[in-house]
Design an enzyme around this catalytic site. Structure first.
Site: not given
Ligand code: FPP
Length: 226
Positions: A13, A30, A125
């Protein structure tokens, strides 16, 4: 010594906030987040006791985000899964998903299935990426399938029918300071140790993971005993 860490789960997050703090578009967070996914996965592949790493990438609720951000995440994921095949092979990582893939595009599903097939014999893994995942949805699907298969509704049978198969989580980490579980692996974390760090996911490092594991090792797990 200390507790055995076989299954590590992470709620990644804080990507959006990381970018916004820098005056950048959320998508930049991201992009950096994906690099951290690669670094942390490689690191886990080198830690012998860790057999399973489950990462929360996209929840059943994330569809509510602006369409542009959802589309960006889909493209980013597709590119990552296409480009990183050599990394999965080099480090012996088997790629799997949990969640309901049905709503994703044909193209993305093809890339996902291709990588699953290519990496299915890798042994260091297993990386489960949670996509369109929600724990309540997973448990509901598991129970429905048990009924369809005319199996008894027991705890063991439910565990076996979950997307992860029977695999209880030992340690769950959430980054970015939020103190919530957000419908992630609710069944599998029944006895997991929880760790919340203020670090935003794009700033998370293998070094911090090592420190958290050290902390986990020292905890006294009781599983309801004394
Ligand atoms: C949380 O940050 C992140 C997400 C909802 C997306 C996570 C996705 C990735 C890291 C990329 C795809 C994954 C892989 C396995 C390649 P947020 O956007 O909720 O951040 P915020 O809480 O600060 O708004």
């Amino acid at each position: 010594m200390g507790n055995n860490l076989e299954h590590l789960a992470i709620i990644m997050d804080g990507n959006g906030r990381w970018a916004q703090k820098r005056g950048q578009n959320r998508t930049k967070g991201h992009e950096k987040g994906v690099e951290v996914v690669r670094d942390i996965t490689i690191h886990c592949s080198k830690i012998e006791e860790i057999k399973t790493l489950t990462l929360y990438a996209f929840s059943t609720e994330n569809w509510k985000r602006p369409k542009l951000e959802v589309n960006f995440l889909m493209k980013l994921l597709e590119r990552y899964l296409k480009n990183e095949e050599p990394t999965y092979m080099k480090y012996g990582v088997k790629f799997e998903t949990i969640g309901d893939l049905e709503p994703f595009s044909k193209g993305l599903k093809k890339v996902i299935n291709n990588l699953k097939e290519k990496t299915k014999n890798n042994k260091n893994l297993t990386q489960y990426v949670a996509l369109n995942y929600g724990a309540r949805d997973e448990i509901t699907r598991a129970v429905k399938k048990l009924v369809e298969d005319k199996k008894e509704i027991t705890q063991d049978n439910i565990s076996n029918y979950l997307d992860t198969g029977y695999s209880d989580v030992d340690l769950l980490i959430r980054t970015s300071g939020e103190l919530r579980l957000s419908n992630f692996l609710l069944w599998q974390i029944a006895y997991a140790e929880l760790y919340f760090t203020n670090t935003l996911w794009p700033d998370f490092t293998p070094k911090e993971l090592d420190e958290i594991i050290e902390n986990f090792k020292k905890r006294k797990r009781k599983f309801g005993g004394i």
